[in-house]
Write a protein that holds these residues in place. Structure first.
Motif, PDB file in Angstrom:
ATOM      1  N   LYS A 226       0.792  -1.051   0.017  1.00 33.34           N
ATOM      2  CA  LYS A 226      -0.011  -0.172   0.183  1.00 33.34           C
ATOM      3  C   LYS A 226       0.754   1.303  -0.088  1.00 33.34           C
ATOM      4  O   LYS A 226       0.616   2.294  -0.697  1.00 33.34           O
ATOM      5  N   TYR A 227       2.192   1.267   0.709  1.00 30.75           N
ATOM      6  CA  TYR A 227       2.886   2.481   0.744  1.00 30.75           C
ATOM      7  C   TYR A 227       3.592   2.471  -0.665  1.00 30.75           C
ATOM      8  O   TYR A 227       3.551   3.837  -1.124  1.00 30.75           O
ATOM      9  N   GLU A 229       2.293   1.881  -3.599  1.00 34.42           N
ATOM     10  CA  GLU A 229       1.186   2.364  -4.405  1.00 34.42           C
ATOM     11  C   GLU A 229       1.015   3.812  -4.137  1.00 34.42           C
ATOM     12  O   GLU A 229       0.753   4.775  -4.995  1.00 34.42           O
ATOM     13  N   THR A 230       1.044   4.351  -2.976  1.00 33.67           N
ATOM     14  CA  THR A 230       0.308   5.634  -2.514  1.00 33.67           C
ATOM     15  C   THR A 230       1.622   6.382  -2.172  1.00 33.67           C
ATOM     16  O   THR A 230       1.572   7.802  -2.097  1.00 33.67           O
ATOM     17  N   ASP A 232       2.563   6.595   0.695  1.00 38.52           N
ATOM     18  CA  ASP A 232       1.960   7.472   2.019  1.00 38.52           C
ATOM     19  C   ASP A 232       2.560   6.602   3.097  1.00 38.52           C
ATOM     20  O   ASP A 232       2.588   5.257   3.530  1.00 38.52           O
TER      21      ASP A 232
END
Length: 504
Positions: A226-227, A229-230, A232
């Motif tokens: 997820k990091y 991909e974003t 974030d």
């Protein structure tokens, strides 16, 4: 960019009491710039001098002293950036990072926070054939080193040596792309290798010329993706920094301990506190050093004594034109052009001195595979036994190349070559002249060899019958003939005559 086919390794997974966890690691490498003078003064950077003997007035923060930038240090930073396929920023600027410590006379460090000289790049870290991690480099900035506090010379006071104060450092900051302790150590090894090929840092970790700060955090499986991909960081755990690591073994042990410490806290319902920690190798544990400061804690502001640094693209292009062949490209060439195995090519390119030595051997004997075999097995094996480095080798590339050339010409056998190597290693001399002077030349006279074959066959009728029943046993006769000739008989000629005489 070098085209290498590879797959990414699986992340390190640690089983906690309540589930699995993955590691996320970022690295900040402090590499001392190879330069005769410091970043802002003409004082020497020589290691091992008398304490406080390499200190200019500006290093000691004497009133009214102004820093003057060392152009060669800037060139070395640019060269490093080019070696990491990074963006070179034509405009950068220096800031003051304010903190107070006895070995920092100015009370601040001149560094680059907001406008570094080198931007984003990458390092390909090979972990096994066909498996590699691409680690993104976020930035490289130039900064001053601090001095050294010495606490073990007197029970009641500490001493300060300012020789290192003001020495140029490159801080090479990676993204959190490293996923395990072994990868972290391999990343440092690969970066050190590139720096040594470039000649921008000698990589001497024992002297503190290459030091690693390791940022470690843990997350649940799936969060790292997820990091990615974003971008974030909230998907990742709170990181802790392990300060001033200078050993590959300690780096791995410290990461493993720190990850398990964080997992235990999180599974117990606690929160990991962002902080700087030290690793104690004797106890194999990390302990808190200080709470992790943010940029505002250092009161960064542009250095009023230095104008922004502006460089020209033409100057960068001139540096690029002088870049050496880097390890990945050299390894690929050794495999493609010289027919080396992946393993042999890796060993020979691990250090730039090894690669240079090997290429010197190939230039003489023109046989890459034999050169690799002799350099790795005979030379490296003997040097390791004697506790010597390649630069201390008593045998030159020309001498080993000469030994291999004599083998290829048929003048000596492999056994004689090993005896010859021992003579050259201990006594020196030209291999060809030694062979002539000591009568070591291989016997290729078929008449002389045939006579020896006939004598041994006649003396061993029982062995003849065995060899005729099982042709593999004919090698016994070959060995006896070579032994009888003192190792000088040409093995190929002996094999051929033995087979003919036995009717095989």
């Amino acid at each position: 960019m070098l085209d290498l086919s590879y797959k990414s390794p699986e992340p390190k997974v640690i089983a906690g009491a309540k589930g699995d966890w993955e590691l996320v690691i970022g690295m900040e490498i402090h590499a001392q710039v190879s330069s005769n003078a410091k970043l802002f003064s003409g004082a020497s950077t020589g290691f091992g001098a008398e304490p406080n003997s390499h200190v200019a007035f500006v290093d000691a923060a004497m009133p009214g002293m102004l820093p003057v930038i060392n152009e060669f240090c800037v060139e070395q930073a640019v060269r490093t950036g080019l070696g990491l396929k990074a963006q070179i920023n034509l405009r950068s600027a220096f800031d003051r990072k304010n903190y107070f410590y006895p070995d920092l006379p100015q009370g601040y460090q001149i560094s680059q926070l907001y406008h570094p000289i080198v931007g984003e790049g990458e390092i390909l870290v090979e972990l096994s054939p066909g498996v590699a991690r691409r680690v993104r480099v976020e930035r490289i900035h130039l900064e001053q080193d601090a001095g050294k506090s010495i606490h073990d010379m007197d029970p009641n006071m500490s001493f300060v040596d300012l020789n290192r104060t003001g020495v140029a450092l490159m801080e090479i900051v990676s993204r959190p792309d490293i996923r395990g302790p072994e990868e972290a150590a391999a990343y440092v090894v690969k970066l050190r290798q590139i720096l040594r090929y470039l000649g921008t840092c000698d990589g001497n970790m024992q002297n503190g010329n290459l030091r690693a700060d390791v940022n470690v955090s843990v997350c649940k499986p799936g969060q790292y993706e997820k990091y990615q991909e974003t971008q974030d960081f909230s998907h990742l755990g709170t990181r802790c920094e392990l300060k001033n690591m200078n050993s590959m073994r300690f780096i791995q042990a410290a990461i493993d301990y720190e990850a398990r410490r964080q997992i235990a806290i999180l599974e117990d319902g606690g929160e990991v506190v962002q902080e700087t920690r030290l690793y104690d190798p004797d106890k194999n544990e990390t302990r808190s050093m200080r709470s992790k400061e943010e940029a505002h804690d250092y009161r960064y502001f542009p250095c009023p004594d230095l104008l922004p640094l502006e460089i020209e693209q033409g100057w960068v292009d001139d540096i690029a034109a002088t870049m050496p062949e880097l390890p990945d490209a050299k390894k690929a060439r050794f495999i493609a052009d010289l027919g080396l195995s992946d393993y042999d090519a890796s060993v020979l390119t691990a250090e730039v001195e090894n690669a240079d030595y090997f290429e010197g051997v190939v230039a003489v004997c023109e046989d890459g595979k034999q050169a690799a075999n002799w350099v790795i097995n005979e030379l490296f094996g003997r040097l390791k036994k004697d506790g010597r480095e390649i630069g201390e080798s008593p045998v030159t590339p020309v001498q080993i190349g000469g030994i291999i050339a004599l083998i290829r010409k048929g003048d000596i056998s492999g056994k004689i070559a090993k005896d010859l190597f021992e003579i050259v290693y201990t006594e020196g001399g030209d291999p060809a002249e030694i062979v002539e002077a000591r009568g070591m030349k291989q016997v290729t006279d078929l008449g002389a060899i045939e006579k020896a074959v006939d004598e041994i066959i006649a003396a061993n009728p029982a062995q003849v019958e065995k060899a005729k029943a099982n042709p593999k046993l004919a090698g016994w006769f070959t060995g006896q003939v070579i032994k009888a000739s003192g190792g000088k008989a040409n093995p190929a000629a002996v094999n051929e005559l033995v087979a003919k005489k036995l009717g095989l």
